[in-house]
Design a protein around this motif. Structure first.
Motif, PDB file in Angstrom:
ATOM      1  N   VAL A 339      35.727 -67.106  60.252  1.00  0.00           N
ATOM      2  CA  VAL A 339      34.448 -66.415  60.079  1.00  0.00           C
ATOM      3  C   VAL A 339      34.446 -65.733  58.718  1.00  0.00           C
ATOM      4  N   ILE A 340      33.403 -65.987  57.941  1.00  0.00           N
ATOM      5  CA  ILE A 340      33.225 -65.342  56.638  1.00  0.00           C
ATOM      6  C   ILE A 340      32.007 -64.441  56.744  1.00  0.00           C
ATOM      7  N   VAL A 341      32.172 -63.143  56.496  1.00  0.00           N
ATOM      8  CA  VAL A 341      31.071 -62.180  56.513  1.00  0.00           C
ATOM      9  C   VAL A 341      30.865 -61.698  55.087  1.00  0.00           C
ATOM     10  N   ARG A 342      29.658 -61.933  54.571  1.00  0.00           N
ATOM     11  CA  ARG A 342      29.317 -61.491  53.225  1.00  0.00           C
ATOM     12  C   ARG A 342      28.365 -60.304  53.323  1.00  0.00           C
ATOM     13  N   VAL A 343      28.664 -59.270  52.554  1.00  0.00           N
ATOM     14  CA  VAL A 343      27.850 -58.058  52.551  1.00  0.00           C
ATOM     15  C   VAL A 343      26.842 -58.149  51.415  1.00  0.00           C
ATOM     16  N   GLU A 344      25.585 -57.840  51.716  1.00  0.00           N
ATOM     17  CA  GLU A 344      24.497 -57.969  50.746  1.00  0.00           C
ATOM     18  C   GLU A 344      23.943 -56.594  50.397  1.00  0.00           C
ATOM     19  N   ASP A 345      23.728 -56.425  49.096  1.00  0.00           N
ATOM     20  CA  ASP A 345      23.131 -55.175  48.626  1.00  0.00           C
ATOM     21  C   ASP A 345      21.668 -55.142  49.049  1.00  0.00           C
ATOM     22  N   VAL A 346      21.125 -53.938  49.300  1.00  0.00           N
ATOM     23  CA  VAL A 346      19.771 -53.821  49.840  1.00  0.00           C
ATOM     24  C   VAL A 346      18.926 -52.923  48.960  1.00  0.00           C
ATOM     25  N   ASN A 347      17.620 -53.162  49.110  1.00  0.00           N
ATOM     26  CA  ASN A 347      16.611 -52.290  48.491  1.00  0.00           C
ATOM     27  C   ASN A 347      16.157 -51.320  49.569  1.00  0.00           C
ATOM     28  N   ASP A 348      16.609 -50.080  49.503  1.00  0.00           N
ATOM     29  CA  ASP A 348      16.480 -49.188  50.656  1.00  0.00           C
ATOM     30  C   ASP A 348      15.467 -48.064  50.464  1.00  0.00           C
ATOM     31  N   ASN A 349      14.517 -48.209  49.558  1.00  0.00           N
ATOM     32  CA  ASN A 349      13.461 -47.210  49.395  1.00  0.00           C
ATOM     33  C   ASN A 349      12.100 -47.900  49.442  1.00  0.00           C
ATOM     34  N   GLN A 350      11.232 -47.442  50.334  1.00  0.00           N
ATOM     35  CA  GLN A 350       9.908 -48.030  50.465  1.00  0.00           C
ATOM     36  C   GLN A 350       8.928 -47.407  49.478  1.00  0.00           C
ATOM     37  N   PRO A 351       7.930 -48.196  49.037  1.00  0.00           N
ATOM     38  CA  PRO A 351       6.873 -47.618  48.183  1.00  0.00           C
ATOM     39  C   PRO A 351       6.039 -46.615  48.978  1.00  0.00           C
ATOM     40  N   GLU A 352       5.403 -45.708  48.247  1.00  0.00           N
ATOM     41  CA  GLU A 352       4.541 -44.712  48.862  1.00  0.00           C
ATOM     42  C   GLU A 352       3.144 -44.811  48.258  1.00  0.00           C
ATOM     43  N   ILE A 353       2.108 -44.649  49.118  1.00  0.00           N
ATOM     44  CA  ILE A 353       0.706 -44.714  48.691  1.00  0.00           C
ATOM     45  C   ILE A 353       0.087 -43.349  48.926  1.00  0.00           C
ATOM     46  N   ASP A 354      -0.567 -42.809  47.893  1.00  0.00           N
ATOM     47  CA  ASP A 354      -1.209 -41.497  47.994  1.00  0.00           C
ATOM     48  C   ASP A 354      -2.685 -41.663  47.654  1.00  0.00           C
ATOM     49  N   ILE A 355      -3.573 -41.429  48.649  1.00  0.00           N
ATOM     50  CA  ILE A 355      -5.020 -41.532  48.436  1.00  0.00           C
ATOM     51  C   ILE A 355      -5.490 -40.231  47.797  1.00  0.00           C
ATOM     52  N   THR A 356      -5.995 -40.324  46.572  1.00  0.00           N
ATOM     53  CA  THR A 356      -6.440 -39.128  45.849  1.00  0.00           C
ATOM     54  C   THR A 356      -7.923 -38.874  46.013  1.00  0.00           C
ATOM     55  N   SER A 357      -8.708 -39.917  46.280  1.00  0.00           N
ATOM     56  CA  SER A 357     -10.156 -39.748  46.441  1.00  0.00           C
ATOM     57  C   SER A 357     -10.666 -40.847  47.347  1.00  0.00           C
ATOM     58  N   LEU A 358     -11.649 -40.512  48.227  1.00  0.00           N
ATOM     59  CA  LEU A 358     -12.145 -41.492  49.195  1.00  0.00           C
ATOM     60  C   LEU A 358     -13.615 -41.227  49.496  1.00  0.00           C
ATOM     61  N   SER A 359     -14.427 -42.293  49.411  1.00  0.00           N
ATOM     62  CA  SER A 359     -15.828 -42.269  49.868  1.00  0.00           C
ATOM     63  C   SER A 359     -15.893 -43.100  51.136  1.00  0.00           C
ATOM     64  N   SER A 360     -15.988 -42.421  52.272  1.00  0.00           N
ATOM     65  CA  SER A 360     -15.869 -43.118  53.550  1.00  0.00           C
ATOM     66  C   SER A 360     -17.191 -43.674  54.059  1.00  0.00           C
ATOM     67  N   ARG A 361     -18.324 -43.411  53.402  1.00  0.00           N
ATOM     68  CA  ARG A 361     -19.625 -43.918  53.841  1.00  0.00           C
ATOM     69  C   ARG A 361     -20.281 -44.615  52.653  1.00  0.00           C
ATOM     70  N   ILE A 362     -20.488 -45.940  52.787  1.00  0.00           N
ATOM     71  CA  ILE A 362     -21.041 -46.759  51.713  1.00  0.00           C
ATOM     72  C   ILE A 362     -22.305 -47.436  52.223  1.00  0.00           C
ATOM     73  N   PRO A 363     -23.456 -47.325  51.535  1.00  0.00           N
ATOM     74  CA  PRO A 363     -24.661 -48.052  51.975  1.00  0.00           C
ATOM     75  C   PRO A 363     -24.464 -49.551  51.832  1.00  0.00           C
ATOM     76  N   GLU A 364     -25.100 -50.310  52.734  1.00  0.00           N
ATOM     77  CA  GLU A 364     -24.880 -51.754  52.729  1.00  0.00           C
ATOM     78  C   GLU A 364     -25.483 -52.441  51.511  1.00  0.00           C
ATOM     79  N   ASP A 365     -26.381 -51.753  50.769  1.00  0.00           N
ATOM     80  CA  ASP A 365     -26.929 -52.355  49.557  1.00  0.00           C
ATOM     81  C   ASP A 365     -26.193 -51.893  48.304  1.00  0.00           C
ATOM     82  N   ALA A 366     -24.998 -51.313  48.464  1.00  0.00           N
ATOM     83  CA  ALA A 366     -24.221 -50.888  47.306  1.00  0.00           C
ATOM     84  C   ALA A 366     -23.860 -52.103  46.452  1.00  0.00           C
ATOM     85  N   PRO A 367     -24.041 -52.028  45.129  1.00  0.00           N
ATOM     86  CA  PRO A 367     -23.758 -53.198  44.279  1.00  0.00           C
ATOM     87  C   PRO A 367     -22.259 -53.468  44.219  1.00  0.00           C
ATOM     88  N   PRO A 368     -21.867 -54.721  43.958  1.00  0.00           N
ATOM     89  CA  PRO A 368     -20.435 -55.029  43.780  1.00  0.00           C
ATOM     90  C   PRO A 368     -19.833 -54.189  42.653  1.00  0.00           C
TER      91      PRO A 368
END
Length: 859
Positions: A339-368
């Protein structure tokens, strides 16, 4: 004296090893790199090289400049003589402890001098010497072999281990001479050479139950070193199958952050024996005796290999494990699974997302491109593991726009929204780093779509068709329409109205609609006999601003009800009652038509289908009534005993669900035959008078037509005389005419119908006699062109009727008149039938020639 000692030391070093010196000096002479090569196990104080001389330092100033060496390890393997700059061995160096199997074995030193301060790199390569003999894990090894083992069977032995490298490492195996086994070796990568015992002749336990062998492992050093193991082969005749590994070598890769208990793999060995001889137990065997146990655990029953301790990629990258698979037979058989066991290095930090501004109500005729949210991303890792890429699902109408530095994003709309399709979006923002394997994190934001009035109400059907029975109750609703609006709130509240412009005031005047639910009622009762169908339009409008609307056509069909009783048309007396008197000669036979009762019903269908029946009759054996036609006929001949007057009451009823009826009374008087004949003569005289009138009118018509024909002949002769021969002959040779009768002129004289039939009008004709035609045919020219070739004219025939007797003498008006004949075509007028006929094939009737192309023509 010191100089002499140094020279003697250098001579001793030259005897035991060779020195390779490499000096790399930069252009300004400030730093240099020196490389020495020595063997391991040198005595303390053995000179390695003269650092001062190799670096070009002034020997006289060494004490002032404080020459010293600095090691990167905790052990000071070397030291430098500050007086003469000679590098000396400070500790006995064991290459196997320092580098194990790594080649080349390198140790790095730094030579530091002061005044001025300088630092130089010294690399010392440690060469291996053959100071380790090959050793086996055990001094004695017992191998159990069934006496039924076939010749050529292979038995893997545990190989020897030699800490030396290169030629000094394990090179070969040798088995003492015996008549049952021979030795073979195979290369197994990092395991090196593995010995196999090959059975070369059958075993016989009764002859010899044990065989003692000596296996010798030798290295390639000079002089060579070796190690031995005593192998005892026990011949058994019960458990005759050894376990077999499922794979020759098991390989697994595991991340360094794997938790204790993490499953790695299952070592699977099979044994074809039954019972306890086929049950296998697994155990871990260390490759090198004396080493600490590996950070793994093996289930002895299932062979599952799991993580027992923490793994560290920086400490060790590969583990080589020997798993012994042995059955539970009385004489256990076993095999080794690698049996051969190989140890693998890992990426052990997850990215983080920070919402700084949010408009939660958008009219359906809002332009692209409308910005919905702003966010920042970060990752504690560095390099590619810290680079983050964000994305949103492609099927959503949103997109992410990164900033130039890639550290922030803006969430924007990429197309118009539709609240009626989706009123709320849950947008999952995913951030992925570029590590291997990649780590990701998500953030979910909710966006509500605001409604606008962009949908017109739609009717559930278009058009609507309703069937309403007549005699409905005025003011009561009889059907309804429904429209739905895809918008929400006030924009979806629908009201109904009648379209007065397109429907017309007459229809609208007797209809009413409920604005709220679309229920339509009639303000009057319908009468099928007066109004059978009508159409109008309904408008549905929403309550949005501005309001949107749509209309639909409504078709209404009035269904007939049985509300009309049958009406007697005959017999009807002078005072309007349904009574009549019929006279019948006494000598008529059975089946004589006495009279026919006629009636009608204003209703339709089954409601207007009338049936006749005798409700009252003086003699059932004398008269019969047809159920469907209303005809009254005699069932037998009259006898002398029959009464002279009979009364028949006929019931006429329809087939409605609630049947309506009427009655008629017929009085039949039986008269003597002479009275009947007198009445018949009166009728005959009246008919003859009518026929005489018809004959008179026909004679007047024939005379008029004959006079017209004679005038036409005179005009034709006059015109023909005024024309030149060339002009006339030019049109006599016309070949375009095909003689087909394609035009007819009809007229009436009194009650009789007449028809003039002629050929197709052609261009280029004139007034000339047509060769071969009868005298009753004329051709009229077109006089519009007076010079040059006549380009436009047309030909038709004036028909002079005459009597066609066909060898018979007609006493009345002629039944057939020959009204046309042209190019072997005969046209007959039937005075009785009121139609013209073109005869069939040539010479088919009365010797009058005909053309097949006009066969069967009826004017």
């Amino acid at each position: 004296m010191a100089i002499t000692n140094i020279k003697e030391q250098w001579l001793d070093v030259w005897i035991y090893f060779s020195l390779t010196l490499l000096i790399v000096t930069n252009l300004d002479g400030i730093s240099a790199q020196i490389r020495y090569t020595i063997q391991e196990e040198l005595k303390l104080g053995t000179a390695v090289g003269n650092v001062a001389k190799d670096l070009g330092l002034d020997i006289g100033r060494l004490a002032d400049r404080n020459l010293r060496v600095v090691s990167g390890t905790k052990q000071d393997l070397f030291k430098v003589n500050p007086r003469d700059g000679v590098l000396l061995v400070n500790q006995i160096i064991n290459r196997e402890d320092l580098c194990a199997k790594t080649t080349p074995c390198i140790t790095n030193l730094k030579a530091v001098v002061e005044n001025p301060l300088e630092m130089h790199q010294i690399t010392v390569e440690i060469l291996d010497v053959n100071d380790n003999s090959p050793t086996f894990h055990e001094e004695n090894y017992t191998l159990e072999v069934l006496e039924s083992a076939i010749v050529g069977s292979r038995f893997q032995m545990e190989g020897a281990h030699d800490m030396d490298v290169g030629l000094n490492s394990l090179q070969s195996y040798k088995l003492n001479h015996n008549q049952y086994f021979r030795l073979e070796t195979e290369e197994f990568g990092e395991d090196g050479k593995v010995p196999f015992l090959i059975l070369q002749r059958p075993l016989d336990r009764e002859h010899s139950a044990q065989h003692r062998l000596l296996l010798t492992a030798s290295d390639g050093g000079k002089p060579s070193k070796s190690g031995t193991i005593n192998i005892t082969v026990i011949v058994s005749d019960i458990n005759d199958n050894s376990p077999v590994c499922g794979k020759q070598k098991y390989t697994i890769t595991i991340k360094e952050n794997a938790a204790a208990g993490t499953f790695l793999l299952t070592v699977n060995a099979s044994d074809s024996d039954a019972g306890v001889n086929g049950e296998i137990e697994y155990s871990l065997r260390n490759k090198i005796r004396g080493l600490s146990s590996e950070p793994f655990d093996l289930n002895s029953r299932t062979g599952k290999l799991t993580v027992k301790g923490s793994l560290d990629y920086e400490a060790k990258q590969v583990y080589e494990i020997k798993v012994l698979a042995a059955d539970k037979g009385a004489v256990s058989l076993s095999t080794h699974c690698n049996v051969i066991v190989r140890v693998e290095d890992v990426n052990d930090n997850q990215p983080e997302i920070d919402i700084t501004s949010l408009s939660s109500r958008i009219p359906e005729d809002a332009p692209p491109g409308t910005v919905v949210a702003l966010m920042e991303v970060s990752d504690l890792d560095s390099g590619v593991n810290g680079q983050v890429v964000c994305s949103v699902p492609s099927h959503l109408p949103f997109d992410l726009k990164p900033s130039p530095d890639g550290q922030s994003y803006s969430l924007v709309t990429k197309e118009k929204l539709d609240k009626e399709t989706i009123h709320m979006y849950e947008i999952t923002i995913m951030a992925n780093d570029l590590g291997n394997p990649t780590l990701s994190s998500t953030k979910v934001i909710q966006v509500d779509v605001l409604d606008i009035n962009d949908n017109s109400p739609l009717f559930t059907e278009s058009p609507y068709t309703f069937y309403v029975p007549e005699n409905n109750k005025a003011g009561m609703p009889f059907f309804s329409v429904k429209a739905e609006d895809a918008d929400g709130g006030e924009n979806a509240v629908v009201t109904y109205s009648l379209d007065r412009k397109s429907s017309g005031p007459t229809i609208i005047s007797f209809l009413n609609i409920n604005e709220a639910n679309g229920t339509i009622s009639a303000l009057k009762s319908f009468d099928f006999e007066t109004l059978k169908t009508f159409q109008f339009q309904v408008v549905a409008s929403d309550s949005g601003t501005p309001s949107l609307s749509s209309n639909v056509t409504v078709n209404v069909f009035i269904l007939d009800q049985n509300d009309n009783a049958p009406v007697i048309l005959y017999p009807v007396s002078s005072n309007g009652s349904a009574e009549g008197v019929e006279e019948v000669p006494r000598n008529v036979n059975a089946g004589h038509l006495v009279t026919k009762v006629r009636a009608y019903d204003a209703d339709i269908g089954y409601n207007g289908w009338l049936l006749f029946s005798l409700q009252e009759v003086t003699d059932h054996s004398l008269f019969g009534l047809d159920r469907y036609t209303g005809q009254i006929r005699t069932l037998r001949s009259f006898t002398e005993t029959d009464e002279a007057e009979h009364k028949l009451v006929i019931l006429v009823k329809d087939n409605g669900n609630v049947s309506l009826s009427a009655t008629a009374t017929v009085v039949v008087k039986v008269v003597e035959p002479k009275e009947s004949f007198a009445a018949s003569d009166v009728k005959s005289a009246t008919k003859d008078e009518e026929d005489n009138n018809v004959t008179f009118y026909l004679m007047i018509t024939l005379g008029s037509v004959s006079t017209l024909f004679l005038i036409s002949i005179i005009v034709l002769i006059a015109m023909q005389c005024s024309k030149s021969t060339d002009y006339t002959s030019k049109y006599l040779q016309e070949t375009n005419y095909d003689g087909t009768l394609c035009h007819s002129i009809q007229y009436r004289s009194g009650e009789k119908r007449y028809m003039l039939v002629g050929p197709r009008m052609s261009i280029g004709s004139t007034i000339v006699p047509v060769p071969g035609s009868h005298t009753n045919t004329l051709v009229l020219p077109d006089r519009r062109h007076t010079s040059g070739e006549v380009r436009h004219s047309f030909r038709f025939y004036i028909i002079l009727p005459f009597l066609l007797h066909n060898g018979r003498t007609k006493t009345k008006a002629p039944s057939e008149l020959l009204v046309g004949c042209r190019d072997s075509v005969a046209v007959l007028w039937g005075a009785d039938s009121g139609s013209a006929s073109i005869l069939g094939s040539r010479g088919s009737t009365s010797g009058i020639p005909c053309r097949k192309c006009c066969q069967g023509f009826r004017a």
